[in-house]
Design a protein around this motif. Structure first.
Motif, PDB file in Angstrom:
ATOM      1  N   LEU A 220       8.838   0.451   2.053  1.00 49.15           N
ATOM      2  CA  LEU A 220       7.393   0.393   2.239  1.00 49.15           C
ATOM      3  C   LEU A 220       6.645   1.225   1.203  1.00 49.15           C
ATOM      4  CD1 LEU A 220       7.104   0.531   6.133  1.00 49.15           C
ATOM      5  CD2 LEU A 220       6.701  -1.428   4.643  1.00 49.15           C
ATOM      6  N   GLY A 221       7.199   2.358   0.825  1.00 46.73           N
ATOM      7  CA  GLY A 221       6.558   3.165  -0.213  1.00 46.73           C
ATOM      8  C   GLY A 221       6.507   2.423  -1.539  1.00 46.73           C
ATOM      9  N   SER A 222       7.625   1.790  -1.904  1.00 48.70           N
ATOM     10  CA  SER A 222       7.647   1.002  -3.128  1.00 48.70           C
ATOM     11  C   SER A 222       6.705  -0.186  -3.038  1.00 48.70           C
ATOM     12  CB  SER A 222       9.077   0.515  -3.393  1.00 48.70           C
ATOM     13  OG  SER A 222       9.125  -0.370  -4.491  1.00 48.70           O
ATOM     14  N   LEU A 223       6.676  -0.826  -1.875  1.00 43.56           N
ATOM     15  CA  LEU A 223       5.781  -1.969  -1.673  1.00 43.56           C
ATOM     16  C   LEU A 223       4.324  -1.555  -1.852  1.00 43.56           C
ATOM     17  CD1 LEU A 223       5.407  -4.947  -0.676  1.00 43.56           C
ATOM     18  CD2 LEU A 223       5.218  -3.989   1.631  1.00 43.56           C
ATOM     19  N   ALA A 224       3.937  -0.433  -1.253  1.00 45.58           N
ATOM     20  CA  ALA A 224       2.546   0.011  -1.327  1.00 45.58           C
ATOM     21  C   ALA A 224       2.144   0.341  -2.764  1.00 45.58           C
ATOM     22  CB  ALA A 224       2.338   1.228  -0.425  1.00 45.58           C
ATOM     23  N   VAL A 225       2.986   1.096  -3.459  1.00 46.84           N
ATOM     24  CA  VAL A 225       2.657   1.499  -4.835  1.00 46.84           C
ATOM     25  C   VAL A 225       2.694   0.289  -5.768  1.00 46.84           C
ATOM     26  CG1 VAL A 225       3.429   2.882  -6.795  1.00 46.84           C
ATOM     27  CG2 VAL A 225       3.468   3.857  -4.486  1.00 46.84           C
ATOM     28  N   SER A 226       3.731  -0.545  -5.645  1.00 46.76           N
ATOM     29  CA  SER A 226       3.880  -1.691  -6.541  1.00 46.76           C
ATOM     30  C   SER A 226       2.788  -2.729  -6.312  1.00 46.76           C
ATOM     31  CB  SER A 226       5.253  -2.348  -6.336  1.00 46.76           C
ATOM     32  OG  SER A 226       6.289  -1.432  -6.567  1.00 46.76           O
ATOM     33  N   HIS A 250      -5.251  -5.004   2.580  1.00 46.95           N
ATOM     34  CA  HIS A 250      -3.787  -5.143   2.571  1.00 46.95           C
ATOM     35  C   HIS A 250      -3.132  -3.872   2.029  1.00 46.95           C
ATOM     36  CE1 HIS A 250      -4.973  -9.527   2.247  1.00 46.95           C
ATOM     37  NE2 HIS A 250      -4.128  -9.566   3.257  1.00 46.95           N
ATOM     38  N   LEU A 251      -3.660  -3.407   0.904  1.00 48.22           N
ATOM     39  CA  LEU A 251      -3.039  -2.261   0.234  1.00 48.22           C
ATOM     40  C   LEU A 251      -3.105  -1.009   1.099  1.00 48.22           C
ATOM     41  CD1 LEU A 251      -4.432  -2.858  -3.375  1.00 48.22           C
ATOM     42  CD2 LEU A 251      -2.291  -3.673  -2.370  1.00 48.22           C
ATOM     43  N   LEU A 252      -4.236  -0.807   1.775  1.00 53.24           N
ATOM     44  CA  LEU A 252      -4.354   0.358   2.655  1.00 53.24           C
ATOM     45  C   LEU A 252      -3.398   0.244   3.844  1.00 53.24           C
ATOM     46  CD1 LEU A 252      -8.234   0.849   2.616  1.00 53.24           C
ATOM     47  CD2 LEU A 252      -6.507   2.371   1.606  1.00 53.24           C
ATOM     48  N   THR A 253      -3.218  -0.970   4.347  1.00 55.18           N
ATOM     49  CA  THR A 253      -2.272  -1.162   5.453  1.00 55.18           C
ATOM     50  C   THR A 253      -0.840  -0.864   5.005  1.00 55.18           C
ATOM     51  OG1 THR A 253      -3.714  -2.857   6.409  1.00 55.18           O
ATOM     52  CG2 THR A 253      -1.433  -2.798   7.167  1.00 55.18           C
ATOM     53  N   PHE A 254      -0.479  -1.331   3.808  1.00 57.96           N
ATOM     54  CA  PHE A 254       0.857  -1.020   3.277  1.00 57.96           C
ATOM     55  C   PHE A 254       1.041   0.493   3.142  1.00 57.96           C
ATOM     56  CE2 PHE A 254       0.615  -5.253   0.745  1.00 57.96           C
ATOM     57  CZ  PHE A 254       0.839  -5.967   1.916  1.00 57.96           C
ATOM     58  N   ALA A 255       0.012   1.171   2.622  1.00 61.41           N
ATOM     59  CA  ALA A 255       0.111   2.617   2.432  1.00 61.41           C
ATOM     60  C   ALA A 255       0.263   3.335   3.770  1.00 61.41           C
ATOM     61  CB  ALA A 255      -1.123   3.123   1.685  1.00 61.41           C
ATOM     62  N   ALA A 256      -0.504   2.897   4.771  1.00 62.03           N
ATOM     63  CA  ALA A 256      -0.397   3.515   6.093  1.00 62.03           C
ATOM     64  C   ALA A 256       0.989   3.299   6.676  1.00 62.03           C
ATOM     65  CB  ALA A 256      -1.464   2.939   7.018  1.00 62.03           C
ATOM     66  N   ALA A 257       1.522   2.102   6.515  1.00 56.53           N
ATOM     67  CA  ALA A 257       2.864   1.817   7.028  1.00 56.53           C
ATOM     68  C   ALA A 257       3.904   2.693   6.341  1.00 56.53           C
ATOM     69  CB  ALA A 257       3.189   0.340   6.815  1.00 56.53           C
ATOM     70  N   ALA A 258       3.741   2.904   5.030  1.00 54.93           N
ATOM     71  CA  ALA A 258       4.692   3.745   4.300  1.00 54.93           C
ATOM     72  C   ALA A 258       4.649   5.182   4.807  1.00 54.93           C
ATOM     73  CB  ALA A 258       4.379   3.691   2.802  1.00 54.93           C
ATOM     74  N   VAL A 259       3.452   5.709   5.026  1.00 54.02           N
ATOM     75  CA  VAL A 259       3.315   7.090   5.503  1.00 54.02           C
ATOM     76  C   VAL A 259       3.913   7.237   6.902  1.00 54.02           C
ATOM     77  CG1 VAL A 259       1.644   8.853   6.195  1.00 54.02           C
ATOM     78  CG2 VAL A 259       1.301   7.590   4.065  1.00 54.02           C
ATOM     79  N   ILE A 260       3.577   6.310   7.799  1.00 53.55           N
ATOM     80  CA  ILE A 260       4.083   6.401   9.177  1.00 53.55           C
ATOM     81  C   ILE A 260       5.606   6.296   9.197  1.00 53.55           C
ATOM     82  CG2 ILE A 260       4.081   5.289  11.436  1.00 53.55           C
ATOM     83  CD1 ILE A 260       1.206   4.377  10.841  1.00 53.55           C
ATOM     84  N   SER A 261       6.162   5.382   8.380  1.00 47.69           N
ATOM     85  CA  SER A 261       7.622   5.221   8.371  1.00 47.69           C
ATOM     86  C   SER A 261       8.327   6.455   7.843  1.00 47.69           C
ATOM     87  CB  SER A 261       8.012   4.001   7.531  1.00 47.69           C
ATOM     88  OG  SER A 261       7.707   4.208   6.157  1.00 47.69           O
ATOM     89  N   ALA A 262       7.656   7.188   6.946  1.00 47.26           N
ATOM     90  CA  ALA A 262       8.248   8.424   6.434  1.00 47.26           C
ATOM     91  C   ALA A 262       8.225   9.538   7.477  1.00 47.26           C
ATOM     92  CB  ALA A 262       7.506   8.870   5.174  1.00 47.26           C
ATOM     93  N   LEU A 285       2.293  -1.764  15.867  1.00 47.90           N
ATOM     94  CA  LEU A 285       1.011  -1.994  16.534  1.00 47.90           C
ATOM     95  C   LEU A 285      -0.136  -1.326  15.784  1.00 47.90           C
ATOM     96  CD1 LEU A 285       2.103  -1.583  20.267  1.00 47.90           C
ATOM     97  CD2 LEU A 285       1.560  -3.706  19.059  1.00 47.90           C
ATOM     98  N   VAL A 286       0.091  -0.120  15.309  1.00 43.53           N
ATOM     99  CA  VAL A 286      -0.955   0.591  14.569  1.00 43.53           C
ATOM    100  C   VAL A 286      -1.302  -0.160  13.277  1.00 43.53           C
ATOM    101  CG1 VAL A 286      -1.449   2.691  13.247  1.00 43.53           C
ATOM    102  CG2 VAL A 286      -0.466   2.854  15.535  1.00 43.53           C
ATOM    103  N   CYS A 287      -0.286  -0.587  12.543  1.00 42.90           N
ATOM    104  CA  CYS A 287      -0.529  -1.276  11.269  1.00 42.90           C
ATOM    105  C   CYS A 287      -1.181  -2.638  11.491  1.00 42.90           C
ATOM    106  CB  CYS A 287       0.776  -1.421  10.501  1.00 42.90           C
ATOM    107  SG  CYS A 287       1.433   0.152   9.911  1.00 42.90           S
TER     108      CYS A 287
END
Length: 580
Positions: A220-226, A250-262, A285-287
């Motif tokens: 998810l971190g790579s997805l958000a940055v890429s 979309h990009l903010l959702t990816f970033a949020a998912a990356a942070v939460i997963s970490a 659910l949050v994302c």
């Protein structure tokens, strides 16, 4: 003899085998190409060529507007420059025609290497490995996707999906990072990949759920940055009213998912299955809520907002974008058969103990993603390209099981029947061919026989319009792109959904009355009207009403404000000058 067998077993797993298979396939396809022609195949291929030509002629990298459609405003395109890059590079190196021939074959090479990576990871036996490299031509949706001159975006999308799966079943942080990068490129090329990218994220979540390494944050971190880098790098500032590309939401959702997963691995009870399940469910659910809040109306299907005229006379006949219940019987059976191959191949792998210990999880991940792609293809038919690529490993397992048994039958006729049955069971080719005669009896996405009967014999050479002084041409959607590619004219409209007003005008012109056509063409200041009586879309327009404009043009009942250009018109092609 034993040494030769061992050598063959070792060779089939190497990259040399991939290159050998690819060279043989490429040689056959290129040898056949003079019979098929050295031009783009369909309107999207022409449009891709026009986009690269405009860029190489000086149009800004971030500007993908097609200014020769609906001038002077042009046509807004949702296409990505990522697909243009390899084509443009080869055009500069080897010329336009050679580039169009080679680019699809290079995407095929990447697909074969991805298939090899999957089979190596799952420790395929040599015979199954060989079938996995050779069986692609027996999947009906695939040969045309990777054929020379097919330069649209479908091949790179499918290859990126296959590469993502090859990386998903690996077990390292670097593979997860690379998977995130490829998934981002996939979505930048087409947002249609978003549902399957979500499935990728869910499967990385499954890996964490069952106690494997926590690779989800890396993906998810790579997805958000890429995704952010590729979206802004290829499109510039993402300020748009359209919903068909990656947006800041979309990009903010990816970033949020990356942070939460970490954060999740540091939460309490992550040493228990229930704790991991609760954490992953909460993140989802949050994302999901965040995505709907940030995207608003863009969280729905953009095609749902099409004008009724476009729904009736255009999108309803674009078979590749329609669900299974609107497909012809042969296509519908192909979609279902592909899913059956995936399911049967997975059963073969797990229930017969084909894989060594440690292969169960990656095989299951491959199966789940392949089934998701197969399910998606039931809703959007063009996703069957992804599903059929993912079905190849499962088909190879089945072939390795049943074909040798068929070949051991002593009697010639039963052996032939058993061999054909094994091939028919393990690929969708024969199922599609056997169902083809039913297509005329139950037309769905295609045209009914009474509509096809309106098509004239012959073909149309649109390059003849190059003899005319450049002007604005009103031509059916499919013909318009060829006219742009072969002449210096501009056209009123083509089939790209962002530009609904000129598209509706063009469809209304041909399906409506002669009086409606005159009003629209005069208002749009059209110089020429071109129509091909042998074209399927023209037959469709003629079926709208007996006395409409399309019928008048084909039948020769020409209104006084049109003049037939006899020098350019030939056979089924009729070209008229306007005289308002």
């Amino acid at each position: 003899m034993t040494g030769r067998v061992l050598d063959w077993h070792a060779f089939v797993r190497t990259w040399h085998a991939v290159v050998a298979v690819w060279l043989a396939y490429a040689a056959v396809r290129l040898a056949l190409q003079p019979l098929l022609g050295w031009e783009p195949v369909d309107p999207d291929d022409w449009a891709r060529l026009l986009q690269v030509r405009a860029w190489l002629d000086g149009q800004p990298f971030w500007d993908v507007t097609q200014y020769r459609m609906n001038p002077p405003q042009g046509f807004s395109m949702h296409w990505s420059r990522l697909v243009d890059l390899p084509l443009a590079a080869l055009m500069l190196l080897v010329g336009e025609t050679a580039a169009m021939a080679l680019v699809p074959l290079l995407w095929l090479l990447a697909a074969l290497f991805a298939l090899r990576a999957i089979m190596v990871r799952l420790d395929f036996p040599p015979l199954a490995f060989a079938f996995g490299l050779l069986v692609l031509p027996l999947f009906p949706m695939l040969p045309a996707t990777f054929a020379p001159m097919r330069i649209d975006h479908h091949a790179p999308q499918a290859v990126l999906a296959l590469v993502c799966v090859a990386l998903l079943i690996q077990n390292s942080r670097w593979s997860a990072i690379a998977c995130g990068l490829c998934a981002a490129a996939w979505m930048v090329i087409s947002l249609e990949g978003l549902p399957l990218v979500a499935v990728l994220a869910a499967l990385y979540g499954v890996r964490y759920l069952v106690g494997e390494r926590a690779l989800l944050p890396w993906f998810l971190g790579s997805l958000a940055v890429s995704a952010a880098a590729l979206a802004y790098g290829t499109r510039g500032p993402l300020v748009t009213t359209y919903c068909d590309v990656l947006l800041p939401g979309h990009l903010l959702t990816f970033a949020a998912a990356a942070v939460i997963s970490a954060i999740i691995p540091f939460l309490p009870w992550q040493d228990r299955l229930a704790g991991r399940a609760i954490a992953l469910t909460g993140m989802g659910l949050v994302c999901l809520q965040l995505a709907f809040a940030l995207l608003g109306p863009c969280a729905t299907n953009p095609m749902a907002q099409l004008d009724p005229v476009l729904q009736e006379w255009w999108h309803g006949f674009i078979a590749e974008g329609l669900p299974i219940w609107k497909q012809s019987p042969s296509v519908a059976l192909t979609l279902v058969w592909t899913i059956g191959i995936i399911a049967l191949g997975w059963w073969r792998a797990h229930c017969r103990g084909l894989f060594h210990q440690g292969g169960a999880l990656p095989c299951t991940l491959l199966f789940l993603f392949a089934m998701a792609a197969g399910g998606y293809s039931l809703l959007v038919m063009r996703e069957s390209v992804v599903a059929q690529l993912l079905a190849i490993p499962f088909a190879a397992l089945l072939m390795a099981r049943y074909l040798p048994k068929a070949r051991t039958i002593a009697a010639p006729l039963p052996r032939i029947v058993a061999t054909l049955a094994a091939l028919g069971l393990t690929t969708p080719l024969f199922a599609s061919a056997f169902a083809a005669p039913l297509d005329d009896l139950a037309p769905r996405a295609g045209m009914a026989p009474d509509v096809r009967a309106l098509m004239e014999d012959g073909s149309c050479d649109y390059s003849r319009l190059a003899a005319l002084e450049p002007g604005l041409v009103a031509a059916p959607f499919d013909a318009g792109l060829r006219i742009l590619g072969k002449t210096d004219h501009t056209i009123l409209a083509a089939s790209y959904h962002r530009n609904q007003a000129p598209m509706v005008d063009l469809l209304t012109t041909f399906t409506g009355s002669v009086e409606q056509a005159r009003a629209i063409l005069s208002r749009r200041q059209v110089d020429y009207v071109a129509i091909c009586g042998a074209a399927g879309d023209v037959a469709l327009y003629r079926s709208a009403a007996p006395g409409n404009f399309a019928n008048a043009l084909v039948s020769g009942e020409i209104p006084r404000w049109l003049v037939l250009d006899e020098r350019v018109s030939q056979g089924a092609l009729r070209v008229y000058r306007t005289a308002f």
